[in-house]
Scaffold this active site. Structure first.
Site, short mmCIF file in Angstrom:
data_model
loop_
_atom_site.label_atom_id
_atom_site.label_comp_id
_atom_site.label_asym_id
_atom_site.label_seq_id
_atom_site.Cartn_x
_atom_site.Cartn_y
_atom_site.Cartn_z
N ARG A 98 0.85 -1.19 0.00
CA ARG A 98 0.00 0.00 0.00
C ARG A 98 0.89 1.24 0.00
O ARG A 98 1.90 1.30 0.68
CB ARG A 98 -0.88 0.03 1.24
CG ARG A 98 -2.07 -0.89 1.19
CD ARG A 98 -2.96 -0.70 2.41
NE ARG A 98 -2.36 -1.23 3.62
CZ ARG A 98 -1.81 -0.51 4.57
NH1 ARG A 98 -1.75 0.81 4.46
NH2 ARG A 98 -1.28 -1.06 5.65
N HIS A 276 -11.36 -1.99 10.88
CA HIS A 276 -10.23 -2.85 10.52
C HIS A 276 -10.10 -3.93 11.59
O HIS A 276 -9.20 -3.92 12.40
CB HIS A 276 -8.97 -1.98 10.44
CG HIS A 276 -7.78 -2.68 9.86
ND1 HIS A 276 -6.49 -2.31 10.17
CD2 HIS A 276 -7.68 -3.70 8.98
CE1 HIS A 276 -5.64 -3.08 9.52
NE2 HIS A 276 -6.33 -3.93 8.79
N SER A 298 -2.05 -3.89 10.35
CA SER A 298 -1.71 -4.91 9.37
C SER A 298 -0.42 -5.62 9.77
O SER A 298 0.51 -5.01 10.29
CB SER A 298 -1.53 -4.27 7.99
OG SER A 298 -2.75 -3.75 7.53
N CYS A 300 0.07 -7.78 12.11
CA CYS A 300 0.25 -7.93 13.56
C CYS A 300 -0.49 -9.13 14.12
O CYS A 300 -0.75 -9.21 15.31
CB CYS A 300 -0.19 -6.66 14.28
SG CYS A 300 0.99 -5.31 14.20
N ARG A 417 2.01 -12.09 -0.26
CA ARG A 417 0.62 -12.42 0.13
C ARG A 417 0.13 -13.73 -0.49
O ARG A 417 0.62 -14.20 -1.50
CB ARG A 417 -0.31 -11.30 -0.34
CG ARG A 417 -0.02 -9.93 0.25
CD ARG A 417 -0.59 -9.78 1.63
NE ARG A 417 -0.22 -8.53 2.27
CZ ARG A 417 -0.95 -7.95 3.23
NH1 ARG A 417 -2.07 -8.52 3.66
NH2 ARG A 417 -0.55 -6.82 3.78
#
Length: 634
Positions: A98, A276, A298, A300, A417
């Protein structure tokens, strides 16, 4: 807006004359069957972007096979022969995460998007762009950007099709990688068009920014334009416009762009929450079940927690979602949540049989892997996989180079990913697609805090819980372009995803306490990542986190198993089930060093007063002052 003659001509011949005066072929689908608002959106997009072809996606398996074949022919993916219908993509190394610095919210008034920071302070709560600058940026990028390419029309649903908690979108894109990924991550295809009818939808326009013929060779056959990347959101128009990136949340516009930035603004307008957060169901040995939502930044451990295998005998965890929760109150005042996504877009490194066996089982088929290592026997590899390679099997890194253990360069990119269908997860909750959602009994906030923050504590009340979310801090991760192990403020784990002014967002959360008849969930904070003086983790984590969920579960049932401290309620002596778990220094794990918390109060206070300024709700300052007073008396 195109004239009615142009629309009629296209409907009759399935062709439309673009501004560049050449025919656009409709390869799949029927223009005349599109709902009028969708048809107009498609025509506007075609006239602006000038594609050679249009493909209206139906979402079928046959179509997906065709898209995968196109991707393979273009060199963007390759078959992983070790697993059924699994694929590997390697991106341009400039397009791997991102891009927060190039992500903007467009509103007429800047303060609708971001608080105005104090003099001399740089704003950290989002990026604003004026409508005029946005139009200039759009006009600089999009005219003719799809020349020579196919424009895919993706109708998609965030949430189960037909659910009162779901929302619809239509994405126009020139990336077949996005098409195949969005088919996994959303409910995409003809059923969405049938359900949408004349209703509202979020308009999503995306281009990789590489019209044909190319002016320069691609890296890894991956089209992108990093120098001109822009991800813009226009919440007043329910519109998303993305240019230049083909990867992740920059291009899969149903994910962070829609499900958080646009949806959080819709949620504010309509009185609900778009967060989120993972959602899990947990059942105790007596068969009683609770649902929990949890917000972590993100990378974590959201996916690991959502798919956890409890170490405590008799306990069961089931997954509803691993990343995003849309939550609305029902007629009885219960907060109910859906996972608006249809798949997992999980971080690969660190995923192993030890950390997340259910994730590994989920990705064994029908999965797109991006920027992971590749084994010579047709499999995948990444840091932390902890699987011995068979004799003679070699590894190629995400950069396409030979790799072996001990090399300085990582095998997989830290933000590599897997994109896999949620239905393949072996522990998906039976109600994960329930149209009415699941009832939320507890909300957890958390992050990576190597010192000072205890394993778990409970907020005193709703306002204090909102403050706990506002005060969240965590080590930076690889999910965005930040580097290093700095502690960053990440309120509600939403810092990169707010669709409107964070101060107004806090007011929205606080206002829920004043709505009559609501049954608000309890709020907790967890920290799996505290370390000792030697840098070793104090808590084993993973399946042992069920011991923390056990205490949270019992607290939601009213058990008196907590002790009051200056920061909140901690588990009372002996309340945490540690049976069979040796070597855990609970004194250090739950210690509250006064010096640390004095500094924490200062850091949080400075952040909130500098960043949120006049938009900071007074209740948050009251909670901050209360914490400061209690810490002084420690």
């Amino acid at each position: 807006m195109p004239c009615s003659r142009t629309i009629k001509a296209w409907v009759q011949s399935q062709q439309v004359s673009s501004r560049q005066a050449h025919a656009v072929r409709v390869l799949s689908g029927q223009i005349e069957r599109l709902p009028p608002a969708v048809r107009e959106f498609v025509i506007r997009g075609a006239e602006l972007c000038d594609p050679s072809n249009i493909h209206i996606c139906d979402g079928t398996a046959a179509e997906n096979d065709t898209i995968l074949t196109v991707l393979q022919q273009e060199g963007m993916i390759k078959k992983l022969h070790k697993y059924p219908n699994c694929w590997l993509a390697r991106t341009d190394p400039k397009d791997v995460a991102r891009v927060e610095s190039k992500t903007v919210i467009v509103t007429t008034n800047k303060r609708d998007t971001v608080p105005i920071p104090a003099d001399g302070a740089k704003g950290q709560l989002g990026n604003w762009m004026s409508p005029g600058d946005f139009e200039r940026a759009k006009n600089d990028r999009f005219p003719g950007c799809m020349k020579g390419r196919t424009m895919y029309v993706l109708p998609f649903s965030m949430g189960p099709v037909g659910s009162p908690l779901s929302k619809y979108g239509v994405q126009l894109t020139d990336s077949p990688y996005v098409v195949s990924s969005m088919r996994i991550m959303t409910r995409m295809g003809t059923p969405v068009l049938d359900a949408l009818g004349d209703g509202d939808f979020v308009k999503c326009l995306h281009s990789v920014g590489q019209p044909l013929p190319l002016k320069a060779p691609l890296v890894n056959s991956w089209p992108c334009n990093p120098e001109k990347t822009l991800i813009a959101h226009v919440p007043d128009n329910r519109e998303i416009v993305s240019f230049g990136s083909g990867y992740g949340g920059n291009s899969l516009l149903g994910k962070k762009c829609f499900a958080l930035r646009i949806a959080s603004r819709i949620a504010k307008d309509e009185g609900w929450l778009a967060e989120h957060m993972l959602i899990l169901g947990i059942t105790n040995p007596a068969g009683r079940k609770r649902y929990i939502a949890a917000a972590f930044p993100s990378a974590c451990g959201k996916t690991n927690l959502a798919m956890m295998q409890p170490s405590l005998p008799g306990w069961k965890v089931q997954c509803v979602g691993d990343d995003i929760a849309w939550m609305k109150f029902d007629s009885e005042g219960r907060l109910r949540a859906i996972n608006p996504e249809n798949g997992f877009f999980g971080v690969a490194p660190g995923t192993s049989v030890k950390t997340n066996p259910n994730a590994l089982r989920t990705v064994e088929k029908n999965t797109i892997f991006t920027n992971v290592g590749e084994t010579s026997d047709g499999g995948v590899y990444w840091e932390g996989l902890d699987q011995d390679l068979p004799s003679g099997v070699t590894v190629t890194s995400w950069l396409g180079k030979p790799w072996q253990k001990g090399d300085k360069e990582p095998c997989a990119h830290p933000n590599s990913r897997f994109c896999a269908p949620a239905a393949q997860c072996p522990i998906m909750d039976e109600a994960w697609e329930s149209p009415e959602g699941v009832p939320i009994d507890a909300i957890i906030f958390g992050g990576r805090r190597p010192e000072g923050v205890p394993l778990v504590y409970e907020s005193f009340n709703w306002n204090h819980g909102v403050f706990v979310g506002a005060a969240m801090r965590s080590e930076a991760t690889a999910a965005a372009e930040h580097k290093g192990k700095i502690i960053m403020h990440d309120p509600f784990a939403m810092r990169p995803f707010f669709g409107y002014n964070f101060g107004h967002y806090l007011s929205h959360w606080l206002s829920l306490q004043n709505r009559p008849g609501l049954r608000l969930p309890k709020i907790f904070h967890v920290n799996w990542f505290r370390k000792d003086d030697k840098g070793q983790f104090l808590w084993p984590g993973f399946g042992e986190n069920s011991r923390v969920l056990d205490w949270i579960f019992r607290r939601t049932e009213g058990e008196e198993s907590a002790r009051q401290t200056p920061i909140g309620y901690l588990p009372a002596e002996g309340a945490l089930n540690l049976e069979g778990l040796g070597g855990v220094d609970t004194n250090q794990l739950f210690s509250l060093p006064k010096g640390f918390w004095e500094k924490e109060v200062q850091e949080v206070g400075k952040y909130l007063t500098e960043q949120v300024t006049d938009d900071l709700p007074p209740q948050i300052m009251q909670e901050l002052n209360g914490l400061e007073s209690r810490v002084k008396q420690m």
